[in-house]
Design an enzyme around this catalytic site. Structure first.
Site, PDB file in Angstrom:
ATOM      1  N   GLY A  54       0.800  -1.222   0.000  1.00 31.90           N
ATOM      2  CA  GLY A  54       0.000   0.000   0.000  1.00 31.90           C
ATOM      3  C   GLY A  54       0.831   1.269   0.000  1.00 31.90           C
ATOM      4  N   THR A  55       0.181   2.359   0.396  1.00 28.93           N
ATOM      5  CA  THR A  55       0.841   3.666   0.453  1.00 28.93           C
ATOM      6  C   THR A  55       2.059   3.591   1.366  1.00 28.93           C
ATOM      7  OG1 THR A  55      -1.247   4.808   0.077  1.00 28.93           O
ATOM      8  CG2 THR A  55       0.507   6.091   1.097  1.00 28.93           C
TER       9      THR A  55
ATOM     10  N   GLY B 261       0.751  23.212   3.310  1.00 30.97           N
ATOM     11  CA  GLY B 261       0.256  22.349   4.375  1.00 30.97           C
ATOM     12  C   GLY B 261       1.403  21.973   5.305  1.00 30.97           C
TER      13      GLY B 261
ATOM     14  N   HIS C 127      20.957   2.754  31.988  1.00 34.32           N
ATOM     15  CA  HIS C 127      21.816   3.934  31.920  1.00 34.32           C
ATOM     16  C   HIS C 127      22.998   3.623  31.016  1.00 34.32           C
ATOM     17  CE1 HIS C 127      23.789   7.596  33.194  1.00 34.32           C
ATOM     18  NE2 HIS C 127      24.904   6.899  33.374  1.00 34.32           N
TER      19      HIS C 127
ATOM     20  N   LYS D  45      10.875   7.760   5.224  1.00 30.55           N
ATOM     21  CA  LYS D  45      11.876   7.640   6.294  1.00 30.55           C
ATOM     22  C   LYS D  45      13.273   7.421   5.717  1.00 30.55           C
ATOM     23  CE  LYS D  45       9.003   8.730   8.103  1.00 30.55           C
ATOM     24  NZ  LYS D  45       7.560   8.938   7.892  1.00 30.55           N
TER      25      LYS D  45
ATOM     26  N   GLY E  57      -3.470  17.005   3.583  1.00 34.56           N
ATOM     27  CA  GLY E  57      -4.249  15.937   4.190  1.00 34.56           C
ATOM     28  C   GLY E  57      -4.531  14.804   3.213  1.00 34.56           C
TER      29      GLY E  57
ATOM     30  N   GLY F  10       1.448  20.071   8.003  1.00 33.09           N
ATOM     31  CA  GLY F  10       1.110  18.944   8.874  1.00 33.09           C
ATOM     32  C   GLY F  10       2.230  17.916   8.859  1.00 33.09           C
TER      33      GLY F  10
HETATM   34  P1  NAD Z   1      -2.162  16.696   7.898  1.00 38.85           P
HETATM   35  O1  NAD Z   1      -3.604  16.688   8.217  1.00 38.85           O
HETATM   36  O2  NAD Z   1      -1.184  16.212   8.896  1.00 38.85           O
HETATM   37  O3  NAD Z   1      -1.720  18.208   7.559  1.00 38.85           O
HETATM   38  C1  NAD Z   1      -2.341  18.987   6.601  1.00 38.85           C
HETATM   39  C2  NAD Z   1      -2.066  20.444   6.935  1.00 38.85           C
HETATM   40  O4  NAD Z   1      -2.459  21.241   5.827  1.00 38.85           O
HETATM   41  C3  NAD Z   1      -2.829  20.948   8.146  1.00 38.85           C
HETATM   42  O5  NAD Z   1      -1.939  21.551   9.057  1.00 38.85           O
HETATM   43  C4  NAD Z   1      -3.817  21.964   7.547  1.00 38.85           C
HETATM   44  O6  NAD Z   1      -4.085  23.041   8.420  1.00 38.85           O
HETATM   45  C5  NAD Z   1      -3.069  22.422   6.301  1.00 38.85           C
HETATM   46  N1  NAD Z   1      -3.919  22.923   5.204  1.00 38.85           N
HETATM   47  C6  NAD Z   1      -5.082  22.401   4.754  1.00 38.85           C
HETATM   48  N2  NAD Z   1      -5.520  23.115   3.688  1.00 38.85           N
HETATM   49  C7  NAD Z   1      -4.591  24.081   3.436  1.00 38.85           C
HETATM   50  C8  NAD Z   1      -4.460  25.115   2.459  1.00 38.85           C
HETATM   51  N3  NAD Z   1      -5.378  25.290   1.506  1.00 38.85           N
HETATM   52  N4  NAD Z   1      -3.368  25.927   2.510  1.00 38.85           N
HETATM   53  C9  NAD Z   1      -2.439  25.754   3.481  1.00 38.85           C
HETATM   54  N5  NAD Z   1      -2.520  24.796   4.437  1.00 38.85           N
HETATM   55  C10 NAD Z   1      -3.575  23.960   4.414  1.00 38.85           C
HETATM   56  O7  NAD Z   1      -2.020  15.942   6.497  1.00 38.85           O
HETATM   57  P2  NAD Z   1      -0.737  15.414   5.691  1.00 38.85           P
HETATM   58  O8  NAD Z   1       0.516  16.008   6.225  1.00 38.85           O
HETATM   59  O9  NAD Z   1      -1.069  15.600   4.256  1.00 38.85           O
HETATM   60  O10 NAD Z   1      -0.722  13.883   6.027  1.00 38.85           O
HETATM   61  C11 NAD Z   1      -1.848  13.076   5.669  1.00 38.85           C
HETATM   62  C12 NAD Z   1      -2.002  11.915   6.611  1.00 38.85           C
HETATM   63  O11 NAD Z   1      -0.943  11.007   6.412  1.00 38.85           O
HETATM   64  C13 NAD Z   1      -1.978  12.322   8.066  1.00 38.85           C
HETATM   65  O12 NAD Z   1      -3.274  12.510   8.557  1.00 38.85           O
HETATM   66  C14 NAD Z   1      -1.329  11.158   8.719  1.00 38.85           C
HETATM   67  O13 NAD Z   1      -2.307  10.307   9.228  1.00 38.85           O
HETATM   68  C15 NAD Z   1      -0.582  10.432   7.642  1.00 38.85           C
HETATM   69  N6  NAD Z   1       0.873  10.568   7.845  1.00 38.85           N
HETATM   70  C16 NAD Z   1       1.412  10.115   9.002  1.00 38.85           C
HETATM   71  C17 NAD Z   1       2.770  10.239   9.203  1.00 38.85           C
HETATM   72  C18 NAD Z   1       3.381   9.723  10.467  1.00 38.85           C
HETATM   73  O14 NAD Z   1       2.727   8.951  11.156  1.00 38.85           O
HETATM   74  N7  NAD Z   1       4.599  10.117  10.821  1.00 38.85           N
HETATM   75  C19 NAD Z   1       3.572  10.845   8.268  1.00 38.85           C
HETATM   76  C20 NAD Z   1       2.989  11.302   7.111  1.00 38.85           C
HETATM   77  C21 NAD Z   1       1.619  11.159   6.915  1.00 38.85           C
END
Ligand code: NAD
Length: 475
Positions: free
Chosen positions: A42-43, A184, A454, A53, A281, A186
């Site tokens: 998958g993804t 974004g 430790h 990573k 997202g 996130g």
């Molecule tokens: P995310 O939800 O973490 O972040 C998306 C960000 O985009 C948010 O902060 C939001 O406020 C912002 N945003 C939304 N619309 C916007 C716009 N028009 N302009 C500017 N900012 C905007 O989503 P992601 O980073 O795309 O990751 C997707 C999913 O993949 C996550 O929900 C997560 O579950 C998964 N993921 C997990 C990991 C991990 O576990 N380490 C790593 C990568 C991805």
């Protein structure tokens, strides 16, 4: 001509949810078929967790070498480090190959059949699968497990293609863009934005809310913001992306009708960007494979499931990103085991106290359970919070990475640990201890009473618990 195959279990999707369900069902003696249009994994294995990573690691090594050009506190100096991104990508692809091949082998060893093809749901017991060679097989099964995952959200005026990338294309770049705008801030935006900044791109993160990683509390995010600043990353918060033209991304602080900045309303200076990475997202993959033919209850855009991962239709199950947040591979795998047990007739419930989450930023963030604010909402009896900064941890000093801390949150009356969070270099490896602590309902005294090795960064967990009890040892 259409072939026909009957099975006891048909799993649609071979990601962390689907392949684990396939292995477990086959191990339970059920005749199981897993269908995926791509390579198994998958993804996560193909274009997500694992390749990202690998890139993050290579970028980190390169940044370390680059920083050593002017000398380091450890006495190491490196002359003129270079990186061949095409070679890095080939190395990353080799890891992905090994893992996806391995998953195919695990399914075969368990006795599950893996069919590579595109599945379309016909009804709650039937799917048509078009194989890569265009031949078709109709599969009927007693149980249908939906595990089709999620797809990246696309902004209407910044469609993927050419210089506008989703994380999938970003992970395959063989040349380092001089300038990169990340829309974004996130999980993915921060992880990959940091990696490209370390590789030498000038990165601008455009985030709609008032700070990056808005799902985490400011105390945890602050060390990450400081590091991004040191890497010369520009962070534009309260800002949305507009259109992209002639190597420049329009940005604005007003939301247009689509939720992004209306290009016409863009009121900020355009961001120079050879490439634009859109990471706003992910959404459940609910279209394009006949899911709408099943009259399933929904939970917003997601497929609604109960605690056994059963949908509203008898013998139709759903697991992984299709079923909601958090869209994380480890949640998907845990759900898959529950669904397989339930299908095999055993007692099974997906009801974890907490699902751990890690951001592979620099430094890394780990959260398990409630943070101080959420914990205060959970109990009327008050909470105690203990922190231990890594600057006081011997192992962190010997790794020359002392930024960050461990934080333990517990109920004030009986000291039940409600949550543990940390930010620091490589603290992701502590996430299993954090999850075990919360899942087993440990108390602060259990943490202080456990002999921690430790010198390790893990000692900071016991120290934070001691601080919460008001008797810190090394502070
Ligand atoms: P995310 O939800 O973490 O972040 C998306 C960000 O985009 C948010 O902060 C939001 O406020 C912002 N945003 C939304 N619309 C916007 C716009 N028009 N302009 C500017 N900012 C905007 O989503 P992601 O980073 O795309 O990751 C997707 C999913 O993949 C996550 O929900 C997560 O579950 C998964 N993921 C997990 C990991 C991990 O576990 N380490 C790593 C990568 C991805």
């Amino acid at each position: 001509m259409t072939d026909a195959r009957s099975a006891q279990v048909l799993v649609i999707g071979g990601g962390p949810a689907g392949y684990v369900a396939g292995i477990r069902c086959a191990q339970r003696g059920l005749d199981t078929v897993v269908v995926d249009v791509g390579r198994p994994g998958g993804t996560c294995l193909n274009v997500g967790c694992i390749p990202s990573k690998a890139l993050i690691h290579a970028a980190d090594e390169f940044a370390r070498a680059t920083a050593a050009v002017t000398g380091t506190p450890t006495g190491i100096t490196v002359a003129d480090p270079t990186i061949d991104l095409a070679a890095t990508v080939a190395w990353k692809d080799g890891i992905v190959d090994r893992l996806t091949t391995g998953v195919g082998g695990l399914l075969a060893r368990a006795g599950a059949e893996l069919i590579r093809g595109r599945a379309t749901v016909v009804d709650g017991k039937t799917c048509d699968v078009v194989r890569a060679d265009a031949s078709m097989v109709r599969i009927t099964a007693d149980h249908l497990v939906l595990a089709a995952g999620s797809v990246p959200v696309e902004l209407p005026h910044l469609g993927f293609g050419g210089p506008v990338l989703s994380s999938t294309e970003a992970l395959g770049l063989t040349a380092i863009p001089r300038t990169l705008a990340v829309v974004g801030g996130g999980y993915i935006g921060v992880e990959l934005g940091t990696a490209f900044a370390k590789l030498g791109s000038h990165v601008t993160i455009v985030e709609a809310t008032d700070r990056i990683l808005p799902q985490y509390d400011q105390e945890l995010v602050a060390p990450v913001e400081r590091r991004l600043e040191a890497l010369d990353v520009t962070i534009l918060t309260g800002t949305r992306a507009g259109g992209y033209r002639d190597g420049r991304l329009a940005v604005g602080t007003r939301a247009g009708p689509t939720g992004a900045a209306d290009p016409a309303d863009a009121d900020g200076p355009a961001v120079p960007a050879e490439r634009v990475l859109v990471t706003v997202g992910r959404a459940p993959a609910v279209t394009g494979w006949g899911l709408e033919r099943l009259p399933l209850d929904r939970n917003g855009p997601f497929v609604a499931v109960d605690r056994r991962c059963a949908t509203s239709m008898r013998n139709v199950w759903a697991i992984g990103d299709l079923t909601g947040e958090p869209m994380l591979a480890h949640r998907a795998m845990a759900q898959a085991e529950v669904a397989a047990d339930a299908i095999a007739g055993g007692p099974a419930v997906f009801d974890p106290v907490a699902v751990p989450a890690v951001v592979f930023s620099d430094p890394e963030i780990v959260t398990v359970g409630a943070d101080p604010a959420a914990a205060a909402d959970l109990t009327d009896d008050g909470v105690v919070v203990g922190r231990f900064p890594l600057v006081a941890n011997g192992r962190a000093m010997t790794r020359d990475r002392t930024d960050g801390f461990v934080r333990v949150v517990a109920r004030a009356d009986d000291h039940l640990v409600l949550g543990i969070q940390a930010v620091g270099a490589e603290v992701s490896e502590l996430s299993a201890q954090f999850a075990l602590t919360v899942e087993m309902a440990a108390r602060l005294e259990d943490l202080t009473g456990t002999v921690h090795t430790h010198p390790t960064v893990g000692e900071a967990v016991a120290e934070a618990a001691a601080a919460a009890l008001g008797r810190p040892l090394h502070r």
